[in-house]
Enzyme design. Structure first.
Site, PDB file in Angstrom:
ATOM      1  N   GLY A  77      50.100 -15.515 -20.080  1.00 39.63           N
ATOM      2  CA  GLY A  77      49.391 -15.518 -21.523  1.00 39.63           C
ATOM      3  C   GLY A  77      50.003 -14.850 -22.431  1.00 39.63           C
ATOM      4  N   ALA A  78      51.124 -14.328 -22.563  1.00 37.27           N
ATOM      5  CA  ALA A  78      51.836 -13.502 -23.498  1.00 37.27           C
ATOM      6  C   ALA A  78      52.246 -14.380 -24.726  1.00 37.27           C
ATOM      7  CB  ALA A  78      52.995 -12.658 -23.097  1.00 37.27           C
ATOM      8  N   LYS A 188      62.224 -23.322 -23.477  1.00 41.16           N
ATOM      9  CA  LYS A 188      63.254 -22.668 -22.584  1.00 41.16           C
ATOM     10  C   LYS A 188      64.089 -23.670 -21.708  1.00 41.16           C
ATOM     11  CE  LYS A 188      61.965 -20.059 -18.964  1.00 41.16           C
ATOM     12  NZ  LYS A 188      61.324 -18.930 -18.375  1.00 41.16           N
TER      13      LYS A 188
END
Length: 241
Positions: A77-78, A188
């Site tokens: 959750g960052a 990513k």
């Protein structure tokens, strides 16, 4: 406060290291020396990856107050934490528009103020797409984030191919359904032979695509990010003003 937390982390890691393999001990040692790990504890981020998104957003201003954001592969959750603060989805800034953040992951994600999590959900599942449409204002997002990656097989080329495939199929399919025209995608990938093909596919859908390696990405890692901006295609079945 941070000092006490870090000391406990060091002590616990030292005890665990005695029972770990050489590779695991090397990972623990790297974590203890990593300034981003220390900073994430100090600032109460859920993991160090928050600093990758912070650096990119500081430069490109993707996350604006009032924006709607979908965070794919959100656990723990960052990135959702960063997005929630920047788009004001928790309503902490009464002078700014209220944004929306929805996080998706196959794993369970602990609750977070200002974020609606779809835990145990697959980004590629059409039921997930339908739930997203119901959670997003107007059924669309301004920004699509992806820090997701398949479980590592240990074979670098295979892992590279699987992640590129995940981005070029599941993520692009999701973008077609929910990303607003003019929107942005940050995903990513692991560098390798197929990265150029992914960039070319993104370039068909977005006005600009560039490859980034934020400082918080470890130098010895093949991890990189494609930032694609100004989405060209309208969302099917939607009318925009």
């Amino acid at each position: 406060m941070f000092g006490r937390i870090h000391r406990r982390f060091v002590c616990m890691s030292s005890r665990l290291a005695k029972k770990k393999s050489q590779a695991e001990q090397k990972w623990i040692g790297r974590q203890l020396k990593d300034p981003y790990v220390k900073a994430s504890h100090a600032l109460n981020f859920r993991c160090r990856s928050a600093f990758k998104l912070l650096e990119i957003d500081d430069k490109f201003r993707l996350l604006q107050p009032g924006f709607s954001v979908v965070d794919c592969g959100a656990a723990p959750g960052a990135w959702s934490q960063v997005a929630a603060h920047r788009v004001n989805s928790a309503g902490t800034d009464f002078t700014s528009p209220l944004g929306t953040v929805v996080g998706i992951d196959l794993q369970h994600i602990s609750p977070l103020d200002g974020v609606q999590f779809l835990s145990n959900h697959d980004v590629a599942d059409h039921e997930t797409h339908a739930k997203l449409s119901g959670l997003l204002p107007g059924g669309r997002a301004h920004v699509l984030l992806s820090d997701m990656a398949p479980n590592a097989s240990g074979f670098r080329e295979l892992d590279h191919e699987r992640l590129v495939g995940l981005c070029s199929s599941s993520l692009m399919d999701l973008a077609e359904k929910i990303l607003s025209p003019g929107g942005s995608l940050l995903c990513k990938y692991w560098d390798g032979a197929l990265a150029r093909h992914l960039q070319e596919k993104l370039s068909l859908e977005f006005a600009s695509v560039q490859s980034l390696k934020p400082n918080a990405s470890r130098k010895d890692s093949a991890e990189r990010y494609f930032l694609a901006r100004n989405y060209k295609r309208p969302v099917k079945g939607k009318t925009f003003f």
